[in-house]
Design a protein around this motif. Structure first.
Motif, PDB file in Angstrom:
ATOM      1  N   ILE A   1      12.931  -0.387   2.423  1.00 48.98           N
ATOM      2  CA  ILE A   1      13.192  -0.979   1.109  1.00 48.98           C
ATOM      3  C   ILE A   1      13.375  -2.479   1.297  1.00 48.98           C
ATOM      4  CG2 ILE A   1      14.236   1.092   0.116  1.00 48.98           C
ATOM      5  CD1 ILE A   1      16.996  -0.308   0.517  1.00 48.98           C
TER       6      ILE A   1
ATOM      7  N   THR B   1      19.517   1.282  -8.192  1.00 52.13           N
ATOM      8  CA  THR B   1      18.686   2.123  -7.325  1.00 52.13           C
ATOM      9  C   THR B   1      19.419   3.352  -6.817  1.00 52.13           C
ATOM     10  OG1 THR B   1      19.302   1.051  -5.244  1.00 52.13           O
ATOM     11  CG2 THR B   1      17.471   0.063  -6.502  1.00 52.13           C
TER      12      THR B   1
ATOM     13  N   HIS C   1      19.158  -2.514   3.364  1.00 53.65           N
ATOM     14  CA  HIS C   1      17.770  -2.524   3.857  1.00 53.65           C
ATOM     15  C   HIS C   1      17.699  -2.469   5.382  1.00 53.65           C
ATOM     16  CE1 HIS C   1      18.908  -6.738   4.201  1.00 53.65           C
ATOM     17  NE2 HIS C   1      17.897  -6.886   5.033  1.00 53.65           N
TER      18      HIS C   1
ATOM     19  N   GLN D   1      14.053   4.598  -6.610  1.00 59.14           N
ATOM     20  CA  GLN D   1      14.015   4.636  -5.149  1.00 59.14           C
ATOM     21  C   GLN D   1      13.999   6.054  -4.587  1.00 59.14           C
ATOM     22  OE1 GLN D   1      15.817   1.179  -3.259  1.00 59.14           O
ATOM     23  NE2 GLN D   1      17.212   2.631  -2.343  1.00 59.14           N
TER      24      GLN D   1
END
Length: 172
Positions: free
Chosen positions: A92, A104, A81, A144
């Protein structure tokens, strides 16, 4: 197996080998051939305490010593992230586990990882199942990846149909 043994010996927290390293091996098997050396060996791990890129580099070095010639890329999924928005343009939330991170990964066939346990048992993490991987289907993981991101990934791989003529790309 060399990559898995090296991964086990380095033993980063919650480590796995997955993504393209697994997909490429299976897709090459589907076409009846094997690639001599993978493009990269994705060594993912989950350590929310040490979020430094230096540790990733140290792990790559250790893995390379244990399995010379294999192109390891070590990535702490607990820090994705921190750089994801810079690279892909969308923020994210931090992942809470290696299993969540794997769930993801960009395509259903790459959302697969495994590790070799001390007793030589292979442990597989496949939150989206193994059907697309074994059926030779490449489809985006909507968790994602947008359709635009999937199309960009496909454009970066113009050799896809030549390398894997039996693999079906499924859009949508």
């Amino acid at each position: 197996m060399d990559a898995l043994r090296a991964g086990r010996d380095v033993a980063a927290p919650n480590w796995v080998i997955g993504a393209g390293a697994v997909r490429d091996l299976i897709f090459d098997h589907i076409r009846g051939a094997s690639a001599p050396v993978p493009r990269d060996v994705d060594y993912a791990y989950y350590d929310p305490v040490d979020l430094t890129s230096e540790t990733e580099a140290e792990l790559e070095e250790s893995l390379g010593r244990l399995a010379p010639g294999l192109p390891f890329e070590a990535r702490n999924q607990a820090r994705v992230h921190l750089w994801y928005e810079r690279r892909f343009g969308v923020p994210i939330e931090p992942y809470l586990s290696i299993e969540q991170a794997v769930s993801t990964w960009p395509e259903t066939a790459t959302a697969v990882a495994c590790r070799l346990n001390r007793d030589d048992a292979l442990e597989v993490i496949a939150p989206l199942g193994l059907t697309d991987l074994f059926d030779g289907v490449l489809r985006r993981n909507p968790a994602q990846i947008t359709e635009e991101m999937f199309d960009q990934r496909l454009r970066r791989r113009p050799d896809l149909s030549r390398r894997w003529p039996r693999v079906r790309v499924v859009r949508g």
